[in-house]
Design an enzyme around this catalytic site. Structure first.
Site, PDB file in Angstrom:
ATOM      1  N   GLY A 127       0.815  -1.206   0.000  1.00 47.81           N
ATOM      2  CA  GLY A 127       0.000   0.000   0.000  1.00 47.81           C
ATOM      3  C   GLY A 127       0.855   1.264   0.000  1.00 47.81           C
ATOM      4  N   GLN A 173      -7.976   0.019   3.484  1.00 39.53           N
ATOM      5  CA  GLN A 173      -8.832  -0.511   4.555  1.00 39.53           C
ATOM      6  C   GLN A 173     -10.278  -0.707   4.103  1.00 39.53           C
ATOM      7  OE1 GLN A 173      -7.749  -1.702   7.325  1.00 39.53           O
ATOM      8  NE2 GLN A 173      -5.716  -0.803   7.530  1.00 39.53           N
ATOM      9  N   SER A 211      -3.803  -3.092  -0.605  1.00 42.67           N
ATOM     10  CA  SER A 211      -2.640  -3.781  -0.033  1.00 42.67           C
ATOM     11  C   SER A 211      -3.007  -5.230   0.268  1.00 42.67           C
ATOM     12  CB  SER A 211      -2.225  -3.061   1.254  1.00 42.67           C
ATOM     13  OG  SER A 211      -1.275  -3.834   1.959  1.00 42.67           O
ATOM     14  N   THR A 234      11.535  -7.091 -11.053  1.00 45.46           N
ATOM     15  CA  THR A 234      10.971  -8.431 -11.244  1.00 45.46           C
ATOM     16  C   THR A 234       9.758  -8.617 -10.338  1.00 45.46           C
ATOM     17  OG1 THR A 234      13.134  -9.270 -11.831  1.00 45.46           O
ATOM     18  CG2 THR A 234      11.520 -10.910 -11.095  1.00 45.46           C
ATOM     19  N   CYS A 260       4.497   5.975  19.286  1.00 41.52           N
ATOM     20  CA  CYS A 260       5.482   6.294  20.303  1.00 41.52           C
ATOM     21  C   CYS A 260       6.633   7.016  19.625  1.00 41.52           C
ATOM     22  CB  CYS A 260       5.964   5.018  20.977  1.00 41.52           C
ATOM     23  SG  CYS A 260       7.030   5.371  22.363  1.00 41.52           S
TER      24      CYS A 260
HETATM   25  N1  PLP Z   1      -2.966   2.974   3.798  1.00 42.99           N
HETATM   26  C1  PLP Z   1      -3.700   2.571   4.838  1.00 42.99           C
HETATM   27  C2  PLP Z   1      -5.061   3.179   5.064  1.00 42.99           C
HETATM   28  C3  PLP Z   1      -3.216   1.592   5.698  1.00 42.99           C
HETATM   29  O1  PLP Z   1      -3.964   1.199   6.741  1.00 42.99           O
HETATM   30  C4  PLP Z   1      -1.936   1.043   5.460  1.00 42.99           C
HETATM   31  C5  PLP Z   1      -1.348   0.053   6.388  1.00 42.99           C
HETATM   32  O2  PLP Z   1      -1.566   0.111   7.584  1.00 42.99           O
HETATM   33  C6  PLP Z   1      -1.211   1.490   4.341  1.00 42.99           C
HETATM   34  C7  PLP Z   1      -1.758   2.452   3.532  1.00 42.99           C
HETATM   35  C8  PLP Z   1       0.134   0.949   4.020  1.00 42.99           C
HETATM   36  O3  PLP Z   1       0.052  -0.327   3.417  1.00 42.99           O
HETATM   37  P1  PLP Z   1       1.300  -1.321   3.440  1.00 42.99           P
HETATM   38  O4  PLP Z   1       1.448  -1.803   4.847  1.00 42.99           O
HETATM   39  O5  PLP Z   1       0.923  -2.407   2.484  1.00 42.99           O
HETATM   40  O6  PLP Z   1       2.487  -0.549   2.973  1.00 42.99           O
END
Ligand code: PLP
Length: 388
Positions: A71, A175, A195, A233, A322
């Site tokens: 993602g 999400q 993702s 790749t 954190c």
């Molecule tokens: N966007 C959202 C809304 C996410 O919740 C996340 C992961 O927590 C990501 C992007 C990032 O995806 P990835 O962990 O595959 O890089």
């Protein structure tokens, strides 16, 4: 010790059918999908089948799917691939860091960025997006569903505004995919991120939908993989996993599994709120994806609750980060107007396809008593006894 995992917005377990589908591509089918011999043809065919499955989940053509490492890369490719110094970007205050920090970086290198606020329910107002448009607006990037609250954004309205203004629209649907039906043409987006590891495929694979005709500058320079939009790749086992997970997600919608999941989530929420005072749902009343609930338990520290529940076998999370030894309240919850102490007292519970009603019972047995125990130790709880 029994362990129950309710942190599926962080990552999901690979489903057994997905693992079965991807396993041969680590061994017998090991070819490079760019090779012209038998081994390459075999993996190329698997990659293209997976692309079709992902395209079917999103309602687009398979040629519009670009596989990425996840993602984060897909979000970065969408934003860096479009915006150039001097361009204006519209985003929101509740984006994932993969979008937020990409926009911050572009701001340092000559782009202008407007972050649209959200209301107390974690929703962007499309009129605010419209008002933020400028002659140099190049791209709107606003997520489909928030990772902390599960709140679904009015992406179809935003898509219309973007189309009328002739501005690109990217939406991070990491999400939302597999949780609510997605159709890129209904949303009217030009780019959309998903993702693998959030939909029961493996970690390290993702995809970006890129509408035909969108001029996207690549981020990586190398071979002409993925129609020259993403060099490198292909991660064949990951791509096969994502394709299988997409196929399973579509079948699950047809069976109505999403409704069963929201019933489980709603029962959990109802019972927690009936047993625990001074608690409530963040984003209540807004449309949410069916698997997520974010609950504040006033007078406790969310981190302490996460640790106490983990010791009893329940995995959940806070949206807090954190940094430099101090716990910062979540940017999403503070953007919704929550006081920092309430934001720090908030916990996210997120269900996955592997969870059962018994898992919810397990959580319901633990959460109220653990909150009560932590509150007994809290001087704030004692001090506020009268006002409660
Ligand atoms: N966007 C959202 C809304 C996410 O919740 C996340 C992961 O927590 C990501 C992007 C990032 O995806 P990835 O962990 O595959 O890089």
């Amino acid at each position: 010790m029994q362990r129950v995992y309710l942190d599926n917005n962080a990552t999901t377990p690979v489903l057994p059918q997905v693992l079965d589908a991807m396993r041969p591509y680590f061994g017998e089918h090991f070819g490079n999908a760019s090779s012209i011999h038998h081994h390459g043809q075999e993996t190329r065919a698997a990659v293209e089948r997976a692309r079709e499955n992902v395209a079917e989940l999103l309602g687009c053509r398979s040629s519009e799917i670009v596989f990425t490492s996840g993602g984060t890369e897909a979000d970065n490719l969408a934003i860096f691939g479009l915006a150039k110094p001097g361009d204006h970007i519209i985003t929101s205050t509740i984006e994932h860091h993969a979008v937020m920090n990409a926009c911050k970086h572009l701001e340092k290198s000559g782009c202008e960025v407007t972050s649209i606020p959200v209301d107390g329910r974690c929703q962007v107002d499309p009129d605010d997006v419209k008002r933020a448009l400028r002659p140099n607006t190049k791209v709107i990037t606003i997520m489909t569903a928030n990772n902390e609250t599960g709140v679904v954004q009015p992406v179809e309205e935003i898509g219309k505004i973007a189309a009328e203004a002739d501005v690109y629209f990217h939406t991070d649907a990491v999400q939302a995919a597999g949780k609510i039906p997605i159709d890129v043409n209904k949303i009217g987006c030009d780019l959309l991120t998903i993702s693998g590891h959030k939909i029961h495929a493996s970690q390290g694979i993702g995809a970006l939908y890129v509408r035909k005709g969108t001029l996207l500058e690549p981020m990586l320079y190398g071979g002409s993989h993925e129609r020259s939009r993403r060099a490198g790749t292909e991660n064949v086992p990951g791509i096969v996993a994502l394709g299988k997970a997409a196929e399973l997600a579509r079948a699950a919608f047809e069976r109505g599994d999403d409704k069963k999941m929201s019933e489980m989530r709603d029962r959990f929420e109802r019972e927690v709120l009936s047993q625990v005072e001074s608690a409530g749902v963040n984003g209540e009343g807004a449309r949410r994806v069916p698997n997520t609930t974010n609950i504040y338990f006033d007078y406790i520290e969310g981190e302490a609750l996460v640790i106490a529940l983990d010791l009893k076998g329940l995995a959940v999370s806070t949206g807090a980060a954190c940094s430099s030894g101090a716990i910062e309240p979540s940017h999403v919850l503070t953007a919704m107007g929550l006081r920092p102490d309430r934001a720090r007292a908030s916990i996210r519970f997120s269900l996955g396809k592997q969870n059962t009603p018994e898992d919810v019972d397990f959580a319901l047995n633990l959460v109220p008593e653990t909150v009560a125990h932590l509150r007994e130790l809290s001087p704030l709880w004692a001090k506020n006894a009268v006002s409660r």
